[in-house]
Design a protein around this motif. Structure first.
Motif, PDB file in Angstrom:
ATOM      1  N   ALA A 172       0.845  -1.188   0.000  1.00  0.00           N
ATOM      2  CA  ALA A 172       0.000   0.000   0.000  1.00  0.00           C
ATOM      3  C   ALA A 172       0.876   1.231   0.000  1.00  0.00           C
ATOM      4  O   ALA A 172       1.990   1.231   0.542  1.00  0.00           O
ATOM      5  N   LEU A 173       0.392   2.293  -0.626  1.00  0.00           N
ATOM      6  CA  LEU A 173       1.089   3.566  -0.673  1.00  0.00           C
ATOM      7  C   LEU A 173       0.296   4.592   0.127  1.00  0.00           C
ATOM      8  O   LEU A 173      -0.899   4.791  -0.119  1.00  0.00           O
ATOM      9  N   VAL A 174       0.959   5.220   1.109  1.00  0.00           N
ATOM     10  CA  VAL A 174       0.332   6.257   1.923  1.00  0.00           C
ATOM     11  C   VAL A 174       0.891   7.593   1.473  1.00  0.00           C
ATOM     12  O   VAL A 174       2.073   7.888   1.684  1.00  0.00           O
ATOM     13  N   VAL A 198       5.639   3.624   1.712  1.00  0.00           N
ATOM     14  CA  VAL A 198       5.253   2.363   1.080  1.00  0.00           C
ATOM     15  C   VAL A 198       5.240   1.276   2.145  1.00  0.00           C
ATOM     16  O   VAL A 198       6.251   1.030   2.804  1.00  0.00           O
ATOM     17  N   LEU A 199       4.084   0.648   2.338  1.00  0.00           N
ATOM     18  CA  LEU A 199       3.932  -0.446   3.295  1.00  0.00           C
ATOM     19  C   LEU A 199       3.808  -1.763   2.531  1.00  0.00           C
ATOM     20  O   LEU A 199       3.027  -1.855   1.584  1.00  0.00           O
ATOM     21  N   VAL A 200       4.584  -2.754   2.939  1.00  0.00           N
ATOM     22  CA  VAL A 200       4.533  -4.072   2.293  1.00  0.00           C
ATOM     23  C   VAL A 200       4.410  -5.132   3.380  1.00  0.00           C
ATOM     24  O   VAL A 200       5.203  -5.174   4.315  1.00  0.00           O
ATOM     25  N   LEU A 201       3.390  -5.988   3.257  1.00  0.00           N
ATOM     26  CA  LEU A 201       3.172  -7.095   4.197  1.00  0.00           C
ATOM     27  C   LEU A 201       3.257  -8.405   3.430  1.00  0.00           C
ATOM     28  O   LEU A 201       2.561  -8.596   2.427  1.00  0.00           O
ATOM     29  N   GLU A 202       4.140  -9.303   3.876  1.00  0.00           N
ATOM     30  CA  GLU A 202       4.310 -10.606   3.238  1.00  0.00           C
ATOM     31  C   GLU A 202       4.157 -11.710   4.282  1.00  0.00           C
ATOM     32  O   GLU A 202       4.737 -11.638   5.360  1.00  0.00           O
ATOM     33  N   VAL A 203       3.380 -12.721   3.925  1.00  0.00           N
ATOM     34  CA  VAL A 203       3.160 -13.879   4.796  1.00  0.00           C
ATOM     35  C   VAL A 203       3.384 -15.131   3.968  1.00  0.00           C
ATOM     36  O   VAL A 203       2.829 -15.269   2.873  1.00  0.00           O
ATOM     37  N   ASP A 204       4.242 -16.046   4.470  1.00  0.00           N
ATOM     38  CA  ASP A 204       4.455 -17.295   3.737  1.00  0.00           C
ATOM     39  C   ASP A 204       3.996 -18.476   4.580  1.00  0.00           C
ATOM     40  O   ASP A 204       3.527 -18.326   5.706  1.00  0.00           O
ATOM     41  N   SER A 255       7.358  -4.283   6.055  1.00  0.00           N
ATOM     42  CA  SER A 255       8.373  -3.275   5.770  1.00  0.00           C
ATOM     43  C   SER A 255       7.712  -1.947   5.445  1.00  0.00           C
ATOM     44  O   SER A 255       6.621  -1.888   4.877  1.00  0.00           O
ATOM     45  N   LEU A 256       8.393  -0.881   5.831  1.00  0.00           N
ATOM     46  CA  LEU A 256       7.914   0.485   5.630  1.00  0.00           C
ATOM     47  C   LEU A 256       9.086   1.313   5.153  1.00  0.00           C
ATOM     48  O   LEU A 256      10.188   1.243   5.711  1.00  0.00           O
ATOM     49  N   SER A 257       8.874   2.092   4.108  1.00  0.00           N
ATOM     50  CA  SER A 257       9.933   2.963   3.610  1.00  0.00           C
ATOM     51  C   SER A 257       9.328   4.278   3.148  1.00  0.00           C
ATOM     52  O   SER A 257       8.146   4.343   2.775  1.00  0.00           O
TER      53      SER A 257
END
Length: 277
Positions: free
Chosen positions: A4-6, A49-55, A63-65
């Motif tokens: 997602a983009l904030v 930029v928020l990134v959520l990954e689940v395996d 992660s947030l940048s």
């Protein structure tokens, strides 16, 4: 994975208010008012930029940048030193990554500068993502939950990454429009390892890595090298005890190579038999 983009800035005031409001709305209001008075509450991060990954392991990575969101200033009435640090922070790119799995948890914090690109095409301090050098801090706990007979280890690492983009062939733009570029990344770090039943260890380490491919390496038309890395770590606690330089506590050496033309190595057609990988 979910990303997602904030677009709006996330400020210190917003984060503190959401957190402290769970305790007391009065405390949250007073804290935000105080930080606004000293101009600290308006600092934050934007273009997030928020990134959520689940395996399936299972493990979760968040992660947030983003870039610093700084309060507006009057540049005509601000001293030179303040302007220097303002412009320095304004060009940084912040990153926060958290990983959680049954094997452990890790938190990574990083701050990257803008790329340093000279006018010529010889070399530049820039990585593949367009950032300059990076300062990073990692904190890791292994395992996440201590069990009977298995103690928990804590690892803290602080270091610097220096990326380099180097032109190795056909670098003159007046002669060639297709220069041969390679990317290197150097890293120096200090690591503290703490175990409940052991003596804390302080490690000094470094590594140099080829990021990606180097076609026709060293001017040899049939040699192609990929992702080469060389590194070592030294236990400084042992050096202090023996008053001498100890042997490396760990060594890292690795690379992939392909013999053949760069095109053949890229396609890797098993029936053509025109490369060795």
């Amino acid at each position: 994975s979910l990303s997602a983009l904030v677009s709006d800035a996330i400020t210190v005031n917003q984060v503190l208010y959401v957190t402290l409001n769970q305790i007391s709305e009065n405390v949250a209001d007073k804290t935000v008012d105080f930080l606004s008075t000293i101009k600290l509450g308006d600092f934050g991060i934007e273009n997030v930029v928020l990134v959520l990954e689940v395996d399936a392991f299972p493990s979760i990575e968040l992660s947030l940048s983003g870039n610093p969101a700084l309060p507006a200033i009057d540049r005509n009435n601000t001293d030179v030193t303040s302007l220097f640090f303002y412009d320095l922070f304004d060009g940084l790119n912040f990153g926060i990554t958290s990983r959680i799995s049954p094997g452990g948890a890790k938190l990574e914090l990083s701050a990257s500068t803008v790329a340093q690109v000279p006018n010529d095409n010889s070399f530049a301090v820039v990585d593949l993502e367009g950032n300059g050098f990076t300062i990073f801090f990692d904190y890791e706990v292994l395992p996440l939950r201590a069990t009977a007979g298995l103690s928990r280890t804590q690892i803290v690492e602080f270091g610097l990454r220096l990326p380099l983009r180097i032109c190795v062939r056909d670098c003159d733009p007046d002669i060639s429009s297709d220069p041969e570029i390679i990317y290197l990344e150097g890293e120096v770090s200090v690591t503290q390892v703490v175990e409940p039943l052991g003596v804390p260890a302080t490690l000094l380490g470094g590594k140099l890595e080829l990021v990606g491919e180097w076609s026709n390496a060293f001017g040899l038309p049939i040699l192609n090298i990929y992702n080469a890395v060389a590194g070592a770590k030294f236990d400084l606690s042992k050096a202090a005890a023996t008053s001498s330089i100890p042997p490396p506590s760990s060594l890292t050496l690795g690379a992939a190579a392909c013999l053949g033309s760069s095109d053949a190595c890229l396609k890797q057609n098993s029936t053509a038999k025109n490369y060795i990988f």
